[in-house]
Design a protein around this motif. Structure first.
Motif, PDB file in Angstrom:
ATOM      1  N   LYS A   1       0.832  -1.214   0.000  1.00 35.98           N
ATOM      2  CA  LYS A   1       0.000   0.000   0.000  1.00 35.98           C
ATOM      3  C   LYS A   1       0.864   1.260   0.000  1.00 35.98           C
ATOM      4  CE  LYS A   1      -4.241  -1.593   0.152  1.00 35.98           C
ATOM      5  NZ  LYS A   1      -5.228  -1.282  -0.876  1.00 35.98           N
ATOM      6  N   THR A   2       2.014   1.201   0.669  1.00 35.00           N
ATOM      7  CA  THR A   2       2.929   2.350   0.681  1.00 35.00           C
ATOM      8  C   THR A   2       3.416   2.633  -0.734  1.00 35.00           C
ATOM      9  OG1 THR A   2       3.641   1.863   2.940  1.00 35.00           O
ATOM     10  CG2 THR A   2       5.078   3.274   1.637  1.00 35.00           C
ATOM     11  N   ILE A   3       3.838   1.590  -1.446  1.00 31.12           N
ATOM     12  CA  ILE A   3       4.326   1.746  -2.816  1.00 31.12           C
ATOM     13  C   ILE A   3       3.206   2.268  -3.716  1.00 31.12           C
ATOM     14  CG2 ILE A   3       5.089   0.465  -4.862  1.00 31.12           C
ATOM     15  CD1 ILE A   3       6.773  -1.252  -2.891  1.00 31.12           C
ATOM     16  N   GLU A   4       2.018   1.699  -3.601  1.00 31.60           N
ATOM     17  CA  GLU A   4       0.885   2.156  -4.415  1.00 31.60           C
ATOM     18  C   GLU A   4       0.581   3.633  -4.165  1.00 31.60           C
ATOM     19  OE1 GLU A   4      -2.337  -0.489  -3.464  1.00 31.60           O
ATOM     20  OE2 GLU A   4      -1.424  -2.171  -4.539  1.00 31.60           O
ATOM     21  N   THR A   5       0.678   4.055  -2.910  1.00 31.90           N
ATOM     22  CA  THR A   5       0.399   5.451  -2.582  1.00 31.90           C
ATOM     23  C   THR A   5       1.474   6.364  -3.165  1.00 31.90           C
ATOM     24  OG1 THR A   5      -0.719   4.741  -0.560  1.00 31.90           O
ATOM     25  CG2 THR A   5      -0.114   7.062  -0.705  1.00 31.90           C
ATOM     26  N   PHE A   6       2.739   5.948  -3.093  1.00 33.32           N
ATOM     27  CA  PHE A   6       3.801   6.757  -3.696  1.00 33.32           C
ATOM     28  C   PHE A   6       3.654   6.804  -5.212  1.00 33.32           C
ATOM     29  CE2 PHE A   6       5.943   7.179   0.301  1.00 33.32           C
ATOM     30  CZ  PHE A   6       6.753   8.294   0.131  1.00 33.32           C
ATOM     31  N   GLN A   7       3.221   5.719  -5.822  1.00 37.02           N
ATOM     32  CA  GLN A   7       2.987   5.740  -7.262  1.00 37.02           C
ATOM     33  C   GLN A   7       1.873   6.739  -7.593  1.00 37.02           C
ATOM     34  OE1 GLN A   7       2.461   1.414  -7.810  1.00 37.02           O
ATOM     35  NE2 GLN A   7       4.131   1.529  -9.301  1.00 37.02           N
ATOM     36  N   GLN A   8       0.844   6.773  -6.776  1.00 44.41           N
ATOM     37  CA  GLN A   8      -0.242   7.732  -6.986  1.00 44.41           C
ATOM     38  C   GLN A   8       0.274   9.166  -6.839  1.00 44.41           C
ATOM     39  OE1 GLN A   8      -3.770   6.809  -4.763  1.00 44.41           O
ATOM     40  NE2 GLN A   8      -4.894   8.559  -5.555  1.00 44.41           N
ATOM     41  N   MET A   9       1.181   9.391  -5.898  1.00 40.16           N
ATOM     42  CA  MET A   9       1.755  10.735  -5.731  1.00 40.16           C
ATOM     43  C   MET A   9       2.570  11.116  -6.964  1.00 40.16           C
ATOM     44  SD  MET A   9       2.721  11.230  -1.690  1.00 40.16           S
ATOM     45  CE  MET A   9       3.788   9.834  -1.480  1.00 40.16           C
ATOM     46  N   LEU A  10       3.314  10.166  -7.539  1.00 37.95           N
ATOM     47  CA  LEU A  10       4.089  10.458  -8.748  1.00 37.95           C
ATOM     48  C   LEU A  10       3.164  10.764  -9.925  1.00 37.95           C
ATOM     49  CD1 LEU A  10       6.986   7.847  -8.534  1.00 37.95           C
ATOM     50  CD2 LEU A  10       7.159  10.333  -8.306  1.00 37.95           C
ATOM     51  N   ARG A  11       2.028  10.085  -9.999  1.00 36.34           N
ATOM     52  CA  ARG A  11       1.058  10.396 -11.058  1.00 36.34           C
ATOM     53  C   ARG A  11       0.520  11.817 -10.894  1.00 36.34           C
ATOM     54  NH1 ARG A  11      -0.725   5.236  -9.448  1.00 36.34           N
ATOM     55  NH2 ARG A  11       0.039   3.662 -10.891  1.00 36.34           N
ATOM     56  N   ALA A  12       0.343  12.229  -9.646  1.00 32.91           N
ATOM     57  CA  ALA A  12      -0.185  13.561  -9.362  1.00 32.91           C
ATOM     58  C   ALA A  12       0.849  14.653  -9.625  1.00 32.91           C
ATOM     59  CB  ALA A  12      -0.663  13.645  -7.910  1.00 32.91           C
ATOM     60  N   ALA A  13       2.121  14.345  -9.414  1.00 32.32           N
ATOM     61  CA  ALA A  13       3.178  15.361  -9.550  1.00 32.32           C
ATOM     62  C   ALA A  13       4.418  14.753 -10.200  1.00 32.32           C
ATOM     63  CB  ALA A  13       3.519  15.941  -8.179  1.00 32.32           C
ATOM     64  N   PRO A  14       4.339  14.422 -11.502  1.00 31.56           N
ATOM     65  CA  PRO A  14       5.459  13.732 -12.151  1.00 31.56           C
ATOM     66  C   PRO A  14       6.743  14.544 -12.266  1.00 31.56           C
ATOM     67  CG  PRO A  14       3.801  14.331 -13.765  1.00 31.56           C
ATOM     68  CD  PRO A  14       3.226  14.630 -12.415  1.00 31.56           C
ATOM     69  N   THR A  15       6.677  15.869 -12.124  1.00 31.49           N
ATOM     70  CA  THR A  15       7.887  16.687 -12.239  1.00 31.49           C
ATOM     71  C   THR A  15       8.473  17.074 -10.885  1.00 31.49           C
ATOM     72  OG1 THR A  15       6.608  18.728 -12.394  1.00 31.49           O
ATOM     73  CG2 THR A  15       7.162  17.641 -14.473  1.00 31.49           C
ATOM     74  N   ASN A  16       7.907  16.567  -9.809  1.00 28.46           N
ATOM     75  CA  ASN A  16       8.383  16.891  -8.462  1.00 28.46           C
ATOM     76  C   ASN A  16       9.634  16.054  -8.166  1.00 28.46           C
ATOM     77  OD1 ASN A  16       8.767  16.934  -5.613  1.00 28.46           O
ATOM     78  ND2 ASN A  16       6.629  17.502  -5.321  1.00 28.46           N
ATOM     79  N   LYS A  17      10.801  16.679  -8.324  1.00 27.79           N
ATOM     80  CA  LYS A  17      12.083  15.967  -8.183  1.00 27.79           C
ATOM     81  C   LYS A  17      12.299  15.436  -6.767  1.00 27.79           C
ATOM     82  CE  LYS A  17      13.302  17.119 -12.413  1.00 27.79           C
ATOM     83  NZ  LYS A  17      12.094  17.136 -13.168  1.00 27.79           N
ATOM     84  N   ALA A  18      11.944  16.221  -5.772  1.00 25.91           N
ATOM     85  CA  ALA A  18      12.116  15.768  -4.383  1.00 25.91           C
ATOM     86  C   ALA A  18      11.252  14.538  -4.114  1.00 25.91           C
ATOM     87  CB  ALA A  18      11.777  16.891  -3.407  1.00 25.91           C
ATOM     88  N   LEU A  19      10.028  14.558  -4.624  1.00 27.70           N
ATOM     89  CA  LEU A  19       9.144  13.410  -4.466  1.00 27.70           C
ATOM     90  C   LEU A  19       9.710  12.189  -5.170  1.00 27.70           C
ATOM     91  CD1 LEU A  19       6.521  11.981  -3.668  1.00 27.70           C
ATOM     92  CD2 LEU A  19       5.463  12.991  -5.709  1.00 27.70           C
ATOM     93  N   LEU A  20      10.219  12.379  -6.389  1.00 34.15           N
ATOM     94  CA  LEU A  20      10.801  11.269  -7.130  1.00 34.15           C
ATOM     95  C   LEU A  20      11.955  10.645  -6.354  1.00 34.15           C
ATOM     96  CD1 LEU A  20      11.154   9.434  -9.572  1.00 34.15           C
ATOM     97  CD2 LEU A  20      12.576  11.228 -10.587  1.00 34.15           C
ATOM     98  N   GLU A  21      12.842  11.479  -5.825  1.00 31.58           N
ATOM     99  CA  GLU A  21      13.978  10.953  -5.063  1.00 31.58           C
ATOM    100  C   GLU A  21      13.507  10.185  -3.833  1.00 31.58           C
ATOM    101  OE1 GLU A  21      16.826  14.046  -4.244  1.00 31.58           O
ATOM    102  OE2 GLU A  21      16.882  14.635  -6.359  1.00 31.58           O
ATOM    103  N   GLN A  22      12.542  10.755  -3.114  1.00 36.85           N
ATOM    104  CA  GLN A  22      12.007  10.094  -1.927  1.00 36.85           C
ATOM    105  C   GLN A  22      11.332   8.772  -2.316  1.00 36.85           C
ATOM    106  OE1 GLN A  22       8.959  12.354   0.063  1.00 36.85           O
ATOM    107  NE2 GLN A  22       8.848  10.953   1.792  1.00 36.85           N
ATOM    108  N   ALA A  23      10.537   8.802  -3.380  1.00 35.60           N
ATOM    109  CA  ALA A  23       9.831   7.601  -3.828  1.00 35.60           C
ATOM    110  C   ALA A  23      10.815   6.529  -4.270  1.00 35.60           C
ATOM    111  CB  ALA A  23       8.879   7.950  -4.969  1.00 35.60           C
ATOM    112  N   PHE A  24      11.829   6.942  -5.031  1.00 35.52           N
ATOM    113  CA  PHE A  24      12.782   5.958  -5.535  1.00 35.52           C
ATOM    114  C   PHE A  24      13.545   5.298  -4.389  1.00 35.52           C
ATOM    115  CE2 PHE A  24      16.478   4.368  -7.892  1.00 35.52           C
ATOM    116  CZ  PHE A  24      15.806   3.651  -8.872  1.00 35.52           C
ATOM    117  N   LYS A  25      13.947   6.075  -3.392  1.00 35.57           N
ATOM    118  CA  LYS A  25      14.622   5.498  -2.224  1.00 35.57           C
ATOM    119  C   LYS A  25      13.706   4.503  -1.510  1.00 35.57           C
ATOM    120  CE  LYS A  25      17.699   9.398  -1.390  1.00 35.57           C
ATOM    121  NZ  LYS A  25      17.981  10.559  -0.552  1.00 35.57           N
TER     122      LYS A  25
END
Length: 160
Positions: free
Chosen positions: A39-63
């Motif tokens: 569920k954590t991964i699914e939620t982060f994927q949803q956040m990336l869909r909402a803000a695909p250009t958010n670099k800080a989010l991408l780094e946090q999600a990828f980690k």
């Protein structure tokens, strides 16, 4: 224990506003505290869909994806976005940044080259260095849409 009522309110917020990063972030924190990696991964994927250009989010999600052994999770969001909306350069930007995070520079360059090839019948123009379809564009940015042969390449030069 985290209150079921609080989670219900957050989930209702996301139903009403699927781009609410604040609510999605709180939901992801709840899932992390519960130890629910799926569920954590699914939620982060949803956040990336909402803000695909958010670099800080991408780094946090990828980690986070690496920590849970799912590094492909961010790439699947980018590929899904490209498939659904090939005219949106934000998805290619996300894909390129995922590749850079993985230190796969050939992949990153390929994603950037893809963004330069017009989807059938559409192209975008860049002004002030930011794609015109980007929500972060400057006040001088503009979008031009035109018909073009399939596979035509746009040089993406700023308007004069």
């Amino acid at each position: 224990p985290i209150g079921a009522e609080a989670m219900l309110h957050l989930q209702n917020t996301v139903k009403g506003d699927p781009f609410s990063l604040a609510a999605l972030d709180q939901i992801s924190q709840i899932y992390q505290k519960k130890g629910d990696s799926t569920k954590t991964i699914e939620t982060f994927q949803q956040m990336l869909r909402a803000a695909p250009t958010n670099k800080a989010l991408l780094e946090q999600a990828f980690k986070l994806f690496l920590r849970y052994g799912k590094p492909e999770a961010a790439m699947s969001v980018a590929d899904e976005g490209i498939k659904q909306d090939p005219a949106n350069p934000d998805w290619y930007d996300l894909k390129s940044n995922v590749c850079i995070t993985k230190e796969d520079y050939d992949c990153a360059v390929s994603a950037l080259v893809e963004v330069r090839v017009r989807p059938p019948g559409v192209f975008w123009t860049v002004t002030d260095g930011i794609p015109a379809t980007s929500p972060k564009r400057g006040s001088g940015a503009s979008l031009e849409v035109a018909t073009a042969p399939v596979g035509a390449v746009d040089v993406m030069e700023p308007l004069s």
